[in-house]
Motif scaffolding. Structure first.
Motif, PDB file in Angstrom:
ATOM      1  N   LYS A 168       0.794  -1.236   0.000  1.00 12.88           N
ATOM      2  CA  LYS A 168       0.000   0.000   0.000  1.00 12.88           C
ATOM      3  C   LYS A 168       0.822   1.280   0.000  1.00 12.88           C
ATOM      4  O   LYS A 168       0.509   2.213  -0.729  1.00 12.88           O
ATOM      5  N   LYS A 222      -2.431   1.085  12.965  1.00 11.07           N
ATOM      6  CA  LYS A 222      -3.299   0.368  13.892  1.00 11.07           C
ATOM      7  C   LYS A 222      -2.875  -1.095  13.955  1.00 11.07           C
ATOM      8  O   LYS A 222      -2.251  -1.556  12.984  1.00 11.07           O
ATOM      9  N   HIS A 282      -6.868   3.025   8.350  1.00 17.16           N
ATOM     10  CA  HIS A 282      -7.036   3.414   6.944  1.00 17.16           C
ATOM     11  C   HIS A 282      -8.498   3.392   6.488  1.00 17.16           C
ATOM     12  O   HIS A 282      -8.841   3.990   5.480  1.00 17.16           O
ATOM     13  N   TYR A 283      -9.388   2.726   7.269  1.00 15.67           N
ATOM     14  CA  TYR A 283     -10.794   2.763   6.888  1.00 15.67           C
ATOM     15  C   TYR A 283     -11.348   4.191   6.945  1.00 15.67           C
ATOM     16  O   TYR A 283     -12.235   4.548   6.194  1.00 15.67           O
ATOM     17  N   LYS A 311     -11.247   6.009   3.706  1.00 22.70           N
ATOM     18  CA  LYS A 311     -12.049   5.533   2.561  1.00 22.70           C
ATOM     19  C   LYS A 311     -13.131   6.553   2.233  1.00 22.70           C
ATOM     20  O   LYS A 311     -13.893   6.974   3.109  1.00 22.70           O
ATOM     21  N   MET A 368     -17.366  -7.323   8.078  1.00 19.86           N
ATOM     22  CA  MET A 368     -16.258  -7.310   7.120  1.00 19.86           C
ATOM     23  C   MET A 368     -15.832  -8.762   6.931  1.00 19.86           C
ATOM     24  O   MET A 368     -15.336  -9.391   7.863  1.00 19.86           O
ATOM     25  N   GLU A 419     -13.686 -11.560   4.499  1.00 21.80           N
ATOM     26  CA  GLU A 419     -12.624 -11.645   3.489  1.00 21.80           C
ATOM     27  C   GLU A 419     -12.443 -13.087   3.039  1.00 21.80           C
ATOM     28  O   GLU A 419     -12.501 -14.003   3.871  1.00 21.80           O
ATOM     29  N   LYS A 440      -8.261 -12.499  -0.544  1.00 22.93           N
ATOM     30  CA  LYS A 440      -8.317 -11.076  -0.185  1.00 22.93           C
ATOM     31  C   LYS A 440      -7.597 -10.810   1.140  1.00 22.93           C
ATOM     32  O   LYS A 440      -6.842  -9.856   1.283  1.00 22.93           O
ATOM     33  N   ARG A 468       2.743 -11.271   6.850  1.00 25.05           N
ATOM     34  CA  ARG A 468       2.445 -10.739   8.174  1.00 25.05           C
ATOM     35  C   ARG A 468       1.805 -11.767   9.112  1.00 25.05           C
ATOM     36  O   ARG A 468       1.170 -11.422  10.096  1.00 25.05           O
ATOM     37  N   ASP A 504      -7.169  -7.148  15.139  1.00 25.27           N
ATOM     38  CA  ASP A 504      -6.684  -6.715  13.820  1.00 25.27           C
ATOM     39  C   ASP A 504      -7.693  -5.791  13.146  1.00 25.27           C
ATOM     40  O   ASP A 504      -7.322  -4.804  12.513  1.00 25.27           O
ATOM     41  N   HIS A 551     -11.256  -0.931  12.602  1.00 24.36           N
ATOM     42  CA  HIS A 551     -12.096  -0.639  11.436  1.00 24.36           C
ATOM     43  C   HIS A 551     -13.597  -0.764  11.742  1.00 24.36           C
ATOM     44  O   HIS A 551     -14.388   0.098  11.392  1.00 24.36           O
ATOM     45  N   LYS A 575     -11.726 -14.068   8.310  1.00 25.79           N
ATOM     46  CA  LYS A 575     -10.870 -14.322   7.148  1.00 25.79           C
ATOM     47  C   LYS A 575     -11.234 -15.700   6.580  1.00 25.79           C
ATOM     48  O   LYS A 575     -11.855 -16.507   7.268  1.00 25.79           O
ATOM     49  N   GLN A 600     -17.053  -2.499   0.519  1.00 22.61           N
ATOM     50  CA  GLN A 600     -16.369  -3.467  -0.337  1.00 22.61           C
ATOM     51  C   GLN A 600     -17.410  -4.440  -0.841  1.00 22.61           C
ATOM     52  O   GLN A 600     -18.344  -4.726  -0.098  1.00 22.61           O
TER      53      GLN A 600
END
Ligand code: BG6
Length: 469
Positions: free
Chosen positions: A21, A155, A185-186, A189, A221, A223, A227, A233, A245, A250, A337, A373
């Motif tokens: 990113k 974060k 970072h949310y 957006k 959310m 994923e 994704k 990491r 996380d 977020h 996830k 998303q």
């Protein structure tokens, strides 16, 4: 934007975040003229990478048709191998900066980006301070107001409530609050920022935004394996899990923006205060029936994950907002996830109309969803009459797609956040009070989850299927 050059340091530059990113975001800033001539970017990590190799890596991760510009950009990049724990690394950086500043004949601004695990924050802060890097260059180097020092911290801020408090105290001693930029970072957006515009700019919806009309709020959310891949990491993720996380940050910020009071002004102070007030009124429900945590099958075989790890890759929890507007409305947050699909959304379900059960219509509930998303937009589920003689209803959808209806392309979240940090705008960064509240909520969820068995789910599961047999 004035034209004063910037020196950027990325701690953890060999990691995933920089590759995936940040490299692109800094290039976009360069392309848009936000990095004045004379800027330099130093990647720092324990690995030893030659400047040329670092530049080649960055070049290969940047997406652009303007290869010439990308080459010009990477000429300003350097890599320094150093142990984050060792003061010598910081002394070395200080010498480099002095040399470059002397060469330019001015004092460049300094931006330190911590893209490392929360365990290392304390060491970085202490070493930055011990080597005098927290202090802007001496006034004899030029205009002091131009030569600021700022830190950007990823974060989650800290590992838990106590750790975050300790870090905050330490940061408070070394920096002023206006030098600290805590990233989620949310918040960068476009669609999240648009929620405020949607809510407070349209008289049609705001009157319905309360317990009187809303029956349920869900923040999700999901994923897929692809994704949300752990890639490099894995170790960091294993120390955090799904709740810390993504849930602690977020999801709670998504909820805060969708439910906070009108900030009255768009100043950073008012918006952050409104988010904080909302977060401070969130209580975690104690009834375990709506709580779950689970790990996907095969997680322990991922490279970098300890065998026997009990880290959750999925969780769901129930919250309540104890204020006049929302008291009693059930709120669900969920993240996982390796699920069946990728989506991030906030959905607000409205109560059926009081009259409907007595009339000829079956009670129908409308749902408004903010889609973050995979496609940014807003949809409203409503009911229309079936095309026949009888008044029978069927569900329909009104949809709005942000991207296709905006002439200008969306600004990538990290570009937006970096631009704001460089210009000193704190609106989209998380305040120390917000962090405290977020950790309080996350710790309370963890306490409830202690009494809930950790389940195992097959990769590609539908989130509804994750429950005890
Ligand atoms: C990060 C999490 O903050 O957000 C990741 O650490 C997650 O685990 C990512 O995959 C998702 O971000 P986005 O913007 O791609 O939805």
């Amino acid at each position: 934007m004035d034209n004063h050059p910037l020196t950027i340091v990325i701690f953890g530059a060999s990691g995933d975040l920089f590759k995936k990113k940040l490299a692109q975001a800094f290039f976009d800033l360069y392309k848009d003229g936000f990095l004045a001539p004379g800027f330099s970017l130093f990647g720092v990590s324990r690995r030893s990478i030659a400047d040329e190799d670092f530049r080649a890596q960055v070049l290969s991760s940047i997406e652009t048709e303007d290869k010439k510009l990308a080459k010009e950009f990477v000429e300003n990049l350097f890599f320094r191998s150093g142990d984050i724990d060792d003061k010598a690394t910081y002394d070395m950086l200080k010498n480099e900066f002095t040399m470059r500043d002397d060469m330019l004949g001015l004092c460049t601004r300094k931006l330190f980006y911590l893209a490392v695990i929360p365990d290392l924050y304390e060491k970085v802060f202490r070493n930055l301070s011990a080597s005098g890097l927290t202090i802007p260059c001496a006034p004899e180097f030029g205009d002091k107001t131009l030569s600021w020092v700022r830190v950007l911290v990823e974060k989650p801020f800290g590992k838990d409530a106590e750790h975050a408090e300790m870090l905050d105290e330490l940061l408070g001693k070394l920096f002023e609050e206006d030098q600290i930029f805590r990233i989620d970072h949310y918040l960068g957006k476009e669609i999240l920022q648009n929620i405020l515009a949607f809510r407070f700019g349209n008289a049609l919806f705001e009157p319905l935004w309360s317990k009187r009309h809303v029956s349920e709020i869900c923040v999700r959310m999901h994923e897929t394996s692809e994704k949300g891949s752990l890639a490099e990491r894995a170790k960091l993720y294993d120390a955090l899990g799904a709740l810390r996380d993504v849930g602690q940050n977020h999801l709670l910020q998504m909820l805060a923006i969708a439910t906070m009071e009108n900030p009255l002004s768009f100043s950073a102070e008012d918006i952050r205060e409104a988010r904080t007030a909302l977060l401070s009124s969130i209580k975690v429900k104690e009834d375990i029936k709506n709580f779950a945590h689970a790990q996907y099958d095969g997680y322990q075989d991922e490279p970098g994950i300890e065998e026997g790890s009990d880290t959750e890759t999925y969780f769901r929890a129930e919250l309540e907002i104890k204020n006049e507007r929302w008291k009693g409305v059930p709120i669900f947050i969920e993240h996982g996830k390796a699920l069946k699909d990728t989506l991030a959304e906030i959905s607000i379900t409205f109560k059926a109309s009081d009259e409907s059960d007595e009339s000829m219509f079956v009670p129908a509930t409308n749902k408004l969803t903010f889609h973050i998303q995979p496609k940014e937009g807003i949809s409203i589920e409503f009911y229309a009459k079936k095309s026949a003689f009888q008044y029978e209803l069927e569900k329909k959808k009104l949809s709005f797609d942000y991207k296709s209806s905006h002439a200008t392309p969306f600004v990538y979240p990290y570009v937006k956040l970096l631009r704001d940090a460089i210009s000193g705008d704190q609106t989209l960064f998380v305040s120390t009070d917000e962090i405290k509240e977020q950790w309080r909520i996350a710790s309370d969820i963890e306490k409830v989850l202690e009494d809930v068995p950790l389940l195992v789910y097959p990769k590609g599961s539908d989130a509804h299927e994750i429950k005890e047999d």
